[in-house]
Structures are given as structure tokens and as C-alpha cells.
Write an enzyme that holds these catalytic residues in place. Sequence first.
Site, PDB file in Angstrom:
ATOM      1  N   SER A 245       3.046  -1.870  10.430  1.00 29.17           N
ATOM      2  CA  SER A 245       4.497  -1.850  10.614  1.00 29.17           C
ATOM      3  C   SER A 245       5.177  -3.164  10.249  1.00 29.17           C
ATOM      4  CB  SER A 245       4.853  -1.450  12.060  1.00 29.17           C
ATOM      5  OG  SER A 245       4.436  -0.125  12.296  1.00 29.17           O
TER       6      SER A 245
ATOM      7  N   GLY B 156       2.152   2.482  10.801  1.00 29.37           N
ATOM      8  CA  GLY B 156       3.127   3.558  10.639  1.00 29.37           C
ATOM      9  C   GLY B 156       3.819   3.971  11.925  1.00 29.37           C
TER      10      GLY B 156
ATOM     11  N   ASN C 269       0.870  -1.185   0.000  1.00 25.56           N
ATOM     12  CA  ASN C 269       0.000   0.000   0.000  1.00 25.56           C
ATOM     13  C   ASN C 269       0.901   1.226   0.000  1.00 25.56           C
ATOM     14  OD1 ASN C 269      -1.805   2.042   0.519  1.00 25.56           O
ATOM     15  ND2 ASN C 269      -2.353   1.347   2.588  1.00 25.56           N
TER      16      ASN C 269
ATOM     17  N   GLU D  10      -6.988   4.939   7.892  1.00 26.21           N
ATOM     18  CA  GLU D  10      -6.718   6.322   7.478  1.00 26.21           C
ATOM     19  C   GLU D  10      -7.911   6.919   6.740  1.00 26.21           C
ATOM     20  OE1 GLU D  10      -2.922   5.543   5.638  1.00 26.21           O
ATOM     21  OE2 GLU D  10      -2.067   5.177   7.613  1.00 26.21           O
TER      22      GLU D  10
ATOM     23  N   GLU E 258      -5.701  -4.786  10.790  1.00 33.98           N
ATOM     24  CA  GLU E 258      -4.673  -3.762  10.973  1.00 33.98           C
ATOM     25  C   GLU E 258      -4.955  -2.978  12.250  1.00 33.98           C
ATOM     26  OE1 GLU E 258      -2.623  -2.538   7.084  1.00 33.98           O
ATOM     27  OE2 GLU E 258      -4.381  -1.303   7.306  1.00 33.98           O
TER      28      GLU E 258
ATOM     29  N   HIS F  82      -9.700   1.316   5.172  1.00 40.22           N
ATOM     30  CA  HIS F  82      -8.425   1.530   5.860  1.00 40.22           C
ATOM     31  C   HIS F  82      -8.664   2.530   6.986  1.00 40.22           C
ATOM     32  CE1 HIS F  82      -4.328   2.670   6.707  1.00 40.22           C
ATOM     33  NE2 HIS F  82      -3.933   1.610   6.027  1.00 40.22           N
TER      34      HIS F  82
ATOM     35  N   LYS G  57       0.155   4.225  -0.280  1.00 40.67           N
ATOM     36  CA  LYS G  57      -0.494   5.409   0.296  1.00 40.67           C
ATOM     37  C   LYS G  57      -0.248   6.632  -0.616  1.00 40.67           C
ATOM     38  CE  LYS G  57      -0.287   3.268   4.767  1.00 40.67           C
ATOM     39  NZ  LYS G  57      -0.301   3.382   6.205  1.00 40.67           N
TER      40      LYS G  57
HETATM   41  P1  PGA Z   1       2.617   0.506   7.694  1.00 39.92           P
HETATM   42  O1  PGA Z   1       1.162   0.665   7.039  1.00 39.92           O
HETATM   43  O2  PGA Z   1       3.182  -0.799   7.175  1.00 39.92           O
HETATM   44  O3  PGA Z   1       3.381   1.698   7.234  1.00 39.92           O
HETATM   45  O4  PGA Z   1       2.412   0.459   9.167  1.00 39.92           O
HETATM   46  C1  PGA Z   1       0.318  -0.440   6.887  1.00 39.92           C
HETATM   47  C2  PGA Z   1      -0.995  -0.003   6.314  1.00 39.92           C
HETATM   48  O5  PGA Z   1      -1.483   1.074   6.681  1.00 39.92           O
HETATM   49  O6  PGA Z   1      -1.588  -0.706   5.476  1.00 39.92           O
END
Ligand code: PGA
Length: 263
Positions: A225, A186, A24, A112, A180, A110, A26
Site C-alpha cells: 500500500s 492492496g 508491479n 500472491e 511486504e 510475491h 500485477k
Molecule cells: P500494493 O501492492 O501497493 O497494491 O499494496 C504491493 C505489491 O503487492 O507489491
Amino acid sequence: MLPPGHYKRQDYMAGRREILVVGNWKMNGLAATGKALAQDIRSHVEKKIAAKVVICPPSPLLNLIGPLLKGSAIGLGAQDCHMEQSGAFTGDVSAEILKDAGCGYVIVGHSERRLGHGESSYVVCQKAQAALAQGIIPILCVGETEKERESGKQKQAVASQLMASLPDDVSAKDFVLAYEPVWAIGTGKVATIEDIKIMHGYIKSLLADIRGWQPEQIRTIYGGSVKQEGARDILLCPAVDGVLVGGASLKAQEFCAIIDAAS
Ligand code: PGA
């Protein structure tokens, strides 16, 4: 409901689908860097294809990256879609547009989007439905916040998102569920292997119980992460069918090492 410990590794391996590794990106990547990253991943995957790899670039790059993946085993995914097929929705992208751009997958729900854009599980469910209507596999994300975990309500939080976000008429093979935990995204804080095992087992039990599916038909992947170190241990968890990778999917070497762990 079946207890999480019910699942044995051999059961999974017997009827298991291939491991999924989703990148992803982003809101990262420009035409040149996105192209280079996709090309590096493609050359790597050409050597080892034991895992199913999907990359999800920002929408404006889909029509650029899609052709670079043609003829390879790498799937193209988007990061979100609108619930309607077309219309006056400034800034949004429909599943039909994504299909036209060559997407086989789309991330929906997600955190976010849920937290940053106020998307309810109802909206996420409509988005998943819109994707399914186009033959696109939704990668449906659920996960508890730090506060919910600290108060021991992580299963409750995940179950309520899951029940309200998953379309009624979907079949197990047509979607991927991404667990998640919000606090792990992140932040560099990965959930413990024990927590990952418990939650994936719980999600499979819950879906088996309410939808009548066999646990091995349900694809659940972990995100939060995920890095090169540690990826193998996560992927060795019996109920984990893959990983959703954010930050680490932006570096070809790191992402390819995760693909190797999955292979
Ligand atoms: P990250 O993001 O690996 O940077 O923690 C994972 C995600 O949001 O899908």
C-alpha cells in the site's frame, strides 16, 4: 547479530546504492493503456533520474513495453518466472524467455504467488536461482501474515522465508529483498514507520550475520500500500533502499510522485 538500531543514516548514505522504485502492475494493463503508462513514466524519468525505476508489466506486454524503455534509465521486470529453462510447463514463462524479452529484473516469491499458487520457499529459491543464471536480478519477496504479526511472530516468519528462499551462492549485489507484509498488500494498511524500520534493520542484521555481508551492500525495499503520501517517510528510513508499488504504480501521476519522493 547486530541490533537494528545499529544502523545510522550516515552509514547508509555513505555507501548506499541508488533508491529503487519498482512498479508491479500485477494483472493490469492492456496494450494501449500499458504503452501510455510506460511512455508517461519515461518522460517523467527523463527529467529526474536520481532513483532507479523498474516497471513490471504482465508478461504478454513485456515485448511491447521493453522497446519503449530502450535508451532510458528505466529497467524492465517480470512478475514471476519458472524454475526450469524450458520445457512442458503450460502457462509458465522461464527466466531465459524473460531475458530474451529484455528483462533485467523479476519478482519472485510475491505473497500472491506463495499464497495464491501454493509456492513454497523451496520453489521460490529455485526461481531466484533460475533468474540469477540468466543474469536477471530477482526481487525476492518475504512478509508475514496478519495472524503472524498479531501473535508477535513476524520476525520469525520473515526469517524462515528468507533463509529458505535465498539461494546459497548469491552475492548481495545480485538480488533485491522486498519486505511486504501480507496484510498491507492492496489493503490500504501501510506498516508503521517504526515497524518498517525494525523489520528492515532486522533483515539486514540477519543477512549480515549469516552471509557475512556489510549491511550497506544489502538492498531491502518495502512494499504494501505504498502511495504518494507517505512514500517519502518510508524512503527516509535509514535501512530502506526503495519501494515496491502495486496499485499506485498504475497511475502515472501517482507513480511519478513516488519517484519524485525517492529522488
Ligand atoms: P500494493 O501492492 O501497493 O497494491 O499494496 C504491493 C505489491 O503487492 O507489491
